[in-house]
Design a protein around this motif. Sequence first.
Motif, PDB file in Angstrom:
ATOM      1  N   SER A 183       0.832  -1.200   0.000  1.00 27.75           N
ATOM      2  CA  SER A 183       0.000   0.000   0.000  1.00 27.75           C
ATOM      3  C   SER A 183       0.868   1.252   0.000  1.00 27.75           C
ATOM      4  O   SER A 183       2.049   1.231   0.357  1.00 27.75           O
ATOM      5  N   SER A 184       0.238   2.353  -0.379  1.00 26.22           N
ATOM      6  CA  SER A 184       0.963   3.624  -0.401  1.00 26.22           C
ATOM      7  C   SER A 184       1.382   4.048   1.000  1.00 26.22           C
ATOM      8  O   SER A 184       2.436   4.666   1.195  1.00 26.22           O
ATOM      9  N   THR A 185       0.586   3.682   1.996  1.00 30.25           N
ATOM     10  CA  THR A 185       0.934   4.015   3.382  1.00 30.25           C
ATOM     11  C   THR A 185       2.188   3.267   3.831  1.00 30.25           C
ATOM     12  O   THR A 185       3.086   3.839   4.478  1.00 30.25           O
ATOM     13  N   ALA A 186       2.268   1.973   3.478  1.00 34.44           N
ATOM     14  CA  ALA A 186       3.442   1.183   3.849  1.00 34.44           C
ATOM     15  C   ALA A 186       4.690   1.717   3.172  1.00 34.44           C
ATOM     16  O   ALA A 186       5.767   1.796   3.781  1.00 34.44           O
ATOM     17  N   LYS A 187       4.578   2.086   1.894  1.00 30.99           N
ATOM     18  CA  LYS A 187       5.719   2.650   1.181  1.00 30.99           C
ATOM     19  C   LYS A 187       6.190   3.936   1.841  1.00 30.99           C
ATOM     20  O   LYS A 187       7.388   4.177   2.019  1.00 30.99           O
ATOM     21  N   ALA A 188       5.216   4.772   2.247  1.00 36.37           N
ATOM     22  CA  ALA A 188       5.567   6.038   2.889  1.00 36.37           C
ATOM     23  C   ALA A 188       6.273   5.809   4.213  1.00 36.37           C
ATOM     24  O   ALA A 188       7.225   6.528   4.558  1.00 36.37           O
ATOM     25  N   ASP A 189       5.840   4.803   4.957  1.00 37.54           N
ATOM     26  CA  ASP A 189       6.482   4.493   6.238  1.00 37.54           C
ATOM     27  C   ASP A 189       7.924   4.047   6.038  1.00 37.54           C
ATOM     28  O   ASP A 189       8.828   4.445   6.788  1.00 37.54           O
ATOM     29  N   LEU A 244       9.940   4.731   3.476  1.00 33.22           N
ATOM     30  CA  LEU A 244      10.753   5.863   3.032  1.00 33.22           C
ATOM     31  C   LEU A 244      11.033   6.823   4.186  1.00 33.22           C
ATOM     32  O   LEU A 244      12.134   7.381   4.290  1.00 33.22           O
ATOM     33  N   ALA A 245      10.068   6.996   5.050  1.00 32.76           N
ATOM     34  CA  ALA A 245      10.268   7.887   6.196  1.00 32.76           C
ATOM     35  C   ALA A 245      11.340   7.352   7.129  1.00 32.76           C
ATOM     36  O   ALA A 245      12.185   8.112   7.636  1.00 32.76           O
ATOM     37  N   ARG A 246      11.321   6.044   7.388  1.00 29.57           N
ATOM     38  CA  ARG A 246      12.340   5.452   8.267  1.00 29.57           C
ATOM     39  C   ARG A 246      13.732   5.578   7.648  1.00 29.57           C
ATOM     40  O   ARG A 246      14.719   5.818   8.357  1.00 29.57           O
ATOM     41  N   LEU A 247      13.819   5.410   6.329  1.00 23.22           N
ATOM     42  CA  LEU A 247      15.115   5.543   5.663  1.00 23.22           C
ATOM     43  C   LEU A 247      15.645   6.962   5.771  1.00 23.22           C
ATOM     44  O   LEU A 247      16.854   7.178   5.981  1.00 23.22           O
ATOM     45  N   ARG A 248      14.761   7.936   5.640  1.00 27.24           N
ATOM     46  CA  ARG A 248      15.191   9.331   5.714  1.00 27.24           C
ATOM     47  C   ARG A 248      15.639   9.712   7.124  1.00 27.24           C
ATOM     48  O   ARG A 248      16.457  10.619   7.304  1.00 27.24           O
ATOM     49  N   GLN A 249      15.090   9.036   8.116  1.00 31.19           N
ATOM     50  CA  GLN A 249      15.415   9.357   9.500  1.00 31.19           C
ATOM     51  C   GLN A 249      16.708   8.701   9.982  1.00 31.19           C
ATOM     52  O   GLN A 249      17.175   9.002  11.081  1.00 31.19           O
ATOM     53  N   ARG A 250      17.262   7.838   9.180  1.00 32.60           N
ATOM     54  CA  ARG A 250      18.489   7.157   9.601  1.00 32.60           C
ATOM     55  C   ARG A 250      19.632   8.149   9.684  1.00 32.60           C
ATOM     56  O   ARG A 250      19.880   8.925   8.765  1.00 32.60           O
ATOM     57  N   THR A 251      20.316   8.141  10.787  1.00 31.09           N
ATOM     58  CA  THR A 251      21.469   9.029  10.974  1.00 31.09           C
ATOM     59  C   THR A 251      22.779   8.254  11.079  1.00 31.09           C
ATOM     60  O   THR A 251      23.855   8.833  10.941  1.00 31.09           O
TER      61      THR A 251
END
Length: 223
Positions: A2-8, A10-17
């Motif tokens: 789903s689009s929601t799962a994809k967004a989740d 991508l969000a986790r990947l962007r938050q990786r430090t």
Amino acid sequence: MSSTAKADILARLRQRTHTSPPPERDFSVLEARQWTPAERIERFRQHLESVQGEVIRTTESELNQAILDRLSRSHVRRLLLGRNSPFQAGLAAAKSGDLELHVYDQPIETWQSELFNEIEAALTTTLGGIAETGSLILWPTPDEPRLMSLVPPMHLAVLRVDQLHDTLLQVVREQRWSQGMPTNALLISGPSKTADIEQTLVFGAHGPRELVVFLVDESGSGA
């Protein structure tokens, strides 16, 4: 998905430090072996001869005659030299019989048929050699184009003992390849060969059938 799962995701990947540092480069297995000159020569000879290459030990003063003798044994009549070859004057003075010296001094388009059909051998210089693999190093130039070592049935190469190195890494470092390389560098380890046909090793299928290396010992201890 789903689009929601994809967004989740991508969000986790962007938050990786946290990122893992690159692994430490370890070239220890490629370092110089520190062989003696005699060991270096013997290893080079064994490796090259194991794939039907030939090594002829000689001295500076005997080099021209050694080349002429080897050509005579194979009944070579047409030898190709590079433009401004350091061997041309000596061979011209020492040769006898019907040996013809040809110079690669014109564009390939004007004499392609002669090169592919009439030239029997070519003589080149080398940039050095690698004892670990029995390889020659050639850097083609306008004076010695790469076709000299790729087309004639016999390739003769002159390698001096003081240019014989342990490993490729040693050559790259000592000759400072990182500061400038040609558009085409050749590592030659024996005559042309292929195993594409029925997995049977065949020599001379796509290039020289013979590789002869004249190993010149400046100390005068050639044999």
